[in-house]
Write a protein that holds these residues in place. Structure first.
Motif, PDB file in Angstrom:
ATOM      1  N   TYR A  32      32.545 -26.922 -16.759  1.00 33.66           N
ATOM      2  CA  TYR A  32      33.232 -26.876 -15.471  1.00 33.66           C
ATOM      3  C   TYR A  32      32.359 -26.193 -14.410  1.00 33.66           C
ATOM      4  N   ALA A  33      31.738 -25.083 -14.756  1.00 32.09           N
ATOM      5  CA  ALA A  33      30.846 -24.387 -13.819  1.00 32.09           C
ATOM      6  C   ALA A  33      29.604 -25.225 -13.540  1.00 32.09           C
ATOM      7  N   PHE A  34      29.076 -25.873 -14.562  1.00 33.62           N
ATOM      8  CA  PHE A  34      27.910 -26.731 -14.368  1.00 33.62           C
ATOM      9  C   PHE A  34      28.245 -27.886 -13.427  1.00 33.62           C
ATOM     10  N   ASP A  35      29.427 -28.466 -13.580  1.00 35.09           N
ATOM     11  CA  ASP A  35      29.847 -29.546 -12.679  1.00 35.09           C
ATOM     12  C   ASP A  35      29.982 -29.033 -11.243  1.00 35.09           C
ATOM     13  N   ALA A  36      30.558 -27.847 -11.087  1.00 32.89           N
ATOM     14  CA  ALA A  36      30.684 -27.267  -9.742  1.00 32.89           C
ATOM     15  C   ALA A  36      29.300 -27.052  -9.133  1.00 32.89           C
ATOM     16  N   ALA A  37      28.375 -26.527  -9.915  1.00 34.34           N
ATOM     17  CA  ALA A  37      27.013 -26.302  -9.424  1.00 34.34           C
ATOM     18  C   ALA A  37      26.336 -27.619  -9.073  1.00 34.34           C
ATOM     19  N   ASN A  38      26.552 -28.630  -9.873  1.00 31.15           N
ATOM     20  CA  ASN A  38      25.944 -29.935  -9.626  1.00 31.15           C
ATOM     21  C   ASN A  38      26.420 -30.529  -8.302  1.00 31.15           C
ATOM     22  N   ALA A  39      27.631 -30.167  -7.887  1.00 29.71           N
ATOM     23  CA  ALA A  39      28.197 -30.675  -6.635  1.00 29.71           C
ATOM     24  C   ALA A  39      27.537 -30.063  -5.400  1.00 29.71           C
ATOM     25  N   VAL A  40      26.759 -28.992  -5.573  1.00 31.45           N
ATOM     26  CA  VAL A  40      26.154 -28.324  -4.411  1.00 31.45           C
ATOM     27  C   VAL A  40      24.628 -28.323  -4.464  1.00 31.45           C
ATOM     28  N   THR A  41      24.045 -29.235  -5.220  1.00 29.97           N
ATOM     29  CA  THR A  41      22.587 -29.231  -5.335  1.00 29.97           C
ATOM     30  C   THR A  41      21.886 -29.595  -4.029  1.00 29.97           C
ATOM     31  N   ASP A  42      22.611 -30.142  -3.055  1.00 29.95           N
ATOM     32  CA  ASP A  42      22.005 -30.369  -1.742  1.00 29.95           C
ATOM     33  C   ASP A  42      21.910 -29.068  -0.941  1.00 29.95           C
ATOM     34  N   LEU A  43      22.685 -28.049  -1.329  1.00 29.36           N
ATOM     35  CA  LEU A  43      22.666 -26.736  -0.675  1.00 29.36           C
ATOM     36  C   LEU A  43      21.935 -25.675  -1.489  1.00 29.36           C
ATOM     37  N   CYS A  44      21.803 -25.919  -2.783  1.00 27.98           N
ATOM     38  CA  CYS A  44      21.373 -24.864  -3.704  1.00 27.98           C
ATOM     39  C   CYS A  44      20.322 -25.335  -4.699  1.00 27.98           C
ATOM     40  N   ARG A  45      19.497 -24.369  -5.082  1.00 31.09           N
ATOM     41  CA  ARG A  45      18.709 -24.477  -6.301  1.00 31.09           C
ATOM     42  C   ARG A  45      19.538 -23.758  -7.352  1.00 31.09           C
ATOM     43  N   VAL A  46      19.673 -24.332  -8.528  1.00 29.79           N
ATOM     44  CA  VAL A  46      20.551 -23.765  -9.551  1.00 29.79           C
ATOM     45  C   VAL A  46      19.715 -23.208 -10.697  1.00 29.79           C
ATOM     46  N   THR A  47      20.016 -21.962 -11.063  1.00 22.83           N
ATOM     47  CA  THR A  47      19.385 -21.295 -12.192  1.00 22.83           C
ATOM     48  C   THR A  47      20.475 -20.835 -13.140  1.00 22.83           C
ATOM     49  N   VAL A  48      20.297 -21.107 -14.426  1.00 18.70           N
ATOM     50  CA  VAL A  48      21.256 -20.701 -15.454  1.00 18.70           C
ATOM     51  C   VAL A  48      20.616 -19.589 -16.278  1.00 18.70           C
ATOM     52  N   VAL A  49      21.324 -18.476 -16.410  1.00 15.88           N
ATOM     53  CA  VAL A  49      20.855 -17.361 -17.237  1.00 15.88           C
ATOM     54  C   VAL A  49      21.618 -17.433 -18.554  1.00 15.88           C
ATOM     55  N   THR A  50      20.914 -17.793 -19.631  1.00 14.02           N
ATOM     56  CA  THR A  50      21.578 -17.994 -20.921  1.00 14.02           C
ATOM     57  C   THR A  50      20.582 -17.905 -22.068  1.00 14.02           C
ATOM     58  N   ASN A  51      21.117 -17.701 -23.255  1.00 13.72           N
ATOM     59  CA  ASN A  51      20.353 -17.839 -24.496  1.00 13.72           C
ATOM     60  C   ASN A  51      20.983 -18.882 -25.396  1.00 13.72           C
ATOM     61  N   GLU A  52      22.035 -19.511 -24.916  1.00 15.03           N
ATOM     62  CA  GLU A  52      22.782 -20.501 -25.688  1.00 15.03           C
ATOM     63  C   GLU A  52      22.098 -21.867 -25.565  1.00 15.03           C
ATOM     64  N   GLU A  53      21.699 -22.432 -26.694  1.00 16.85           N
ATOM     65  CA  GLU A  53      20.925 -23.681 -26.687  1.00 16.85           C
ATOM     66  C   GLU A  53      21.669 -24.845 -26.038  1.00 16.85           C
ATOM     67  N   ALA A  54      22.970 -24.962 -26.268  1.00 17.63           N
ATOM     68  CA  ALA A  54      23.729 -26.063 -25.671  1.00 17.63           C
ATOM     69  C   ALA A  54      23.703 -25.979 -24.146  1.00 17.63           C
ATOM     70  N   LEU A  55      23.826 -24.781 -23.611  1.00 15.66           N
ATOM     71  CA  LEU A  55      23.784 -24.605 -22.160  1.00 15.66           C
ATOM     72  C   LEU A  55      22.389 -24.889 -21.625  1.00 15.66           C
ATOM     73  N   ARG A  56      21.387 -24.409 -22.338  1.00 16.90           N
ATOM     74  CA  ARG A  56      19.996 -24.630 -21.938  1.00 16.90           C
ATOM     75  C   ARG A  56      19.695 -26.141 -21.863  1.00 16.90           C
ATOM     76  N   THR A  57      20.078 -26.869 -22.898  1.00 24.11           N
ATOM     77  CA  THR A  57      19.835 -28.308 -22.953  1.00 24.11           C
ATOM     78  C   THR A  57      20.534 -29.033 -21.805  1.00 24.11           C
ATOM     79  N   THR A  58      21.802 -28.701 -21.590  1.00 27.70           N
ATOM     80  CA  THR A  58      22.552 -29.328 -20.503  1.00 27.70           C
ATOM     81  C   THR A  58      21.957 -28.969 -19.150  1.00 27.70           C
ATOM     82  N   ALA A  59      21.576 -27.725 -18.970  1.00 26.90           N
ATOM     83  CA  ALA A  59      20.986 -27.293 -17.699  1.00 26.90           C
ATOM     84  C   ALA A  59      19.723 -28.092 -17.392  1.00 26.90           C
ATOM     85  N   TYR A  60      18.839 -28.207 -18.355  1.00 24.13           N
ATOM     86  CA  TYR A  60      17.613 -28.977 -18.135  1.00 24.13           C
ATOM     87  C   TYR A  60      17.932 -30.439 -17.810  1.00 24.13           C
ATOM     88  N   ARG A  61      18.892 -31.006 -18.535  1.00 21.71           N
ATOM     89  CA  ARG A  61      19.275 -32.405 -18.296  1.00 21.71           C
ATOM     90  C   ARG A  61      19.802 -32.592 -16.873  1.00 21.71           C
TER      91      ARG A  61
END
Length: 186
Positions: A32-61
């Motif tokens: 849900y947070a990733f989707d919200a962030a994806n909606a503002v990529t024209d305004l923002c650069r998005v950085t995810v702070v995590t050690n969780e592999e599933a989040l890391r993989t999705t963030a890169y994708r």
């Protein structure tokens, strides 16, 4: 541009671990947070702070940057410092947690646009008189964010600066976070 930092480096002690990958209405909570962030990529650069592999993989994708979360012993401040250190020193920073599934991309976009238009140095989301997340800080506050310690996050930066805060009102549901287990979905 605003640097949006998604904070996803905690241990979820109250939840009992792996909160952000637990299913919430059929989807991992972090989605849900990733989707919200994806909606503002024209305004923002998005950085995810995590050690969780599933989040890391999705963030890169999704085209987001990823920063390794520090050991969570110190609390959220360590993740904030790691995220801020990886961003552009000349840009405002928006901190957003990943356990508020009702804070949508539409709300995030309206909040950030309102902040930019306001000319204020700080921005905070409120439900009535109750402040919540996300929060945005002009680049002038970068050094203060990098000095944070403990588990209080950036809220102390707002104290005594009432006239410098852009206030964005949302419904109570938008600020609901999930720190304890909900009924697990299969």
């Amino acid at each position: 541009m605003i640097d949006l930092i998604l904070l996803a480096g905690g241990t979820s002690r109250r939840f009992g671990g792996k909160k952000l990958t637990a299913l919430f209405h059929g989807r991992p909570l972090y989605a849900y947070a990733f989707d919200a962030a994806n909606a503002v990529t024209d305004l923002c650069r998005v950085t995810v702070v995590t050690n969780e592999e599933a989040l890391r993989t999705t963030a890169y994708r999704m085209g987001f940057s990823v920063v390794d979360a520090p050991p969570p012993d110190e609390g959220i401040a360590a993740s904030i410092r790691a995220g801020v250190a990886a961003t552009n020193a000349q840009s405002p920073v928006c901190l957003m947690v990943c356990d508020q599934p009702h804070f949508t991309g539409e709300l995030l976009c309206a909040f950030l646009l309102g902040f930019l238009e306001s000319g204020k140095l700080l921005g905070r989301v409120y439900s009535g008189a109750t402040p919540g997340n996300p929060a945005v800080f002009a680049e002038e506050f970068r050094a203060e964010l990098l000095r944070l310690t403990g588990d209080s996050g950036g809220k102390q930066i707002f104290f005594g600066r009432e006239n410098e805060i852009y206030r964005f009102s949302v419904c109570k549901e938008a600020l609901l976070d999930y720190d304890t287990p909900w009924e697990k979905e299969s």
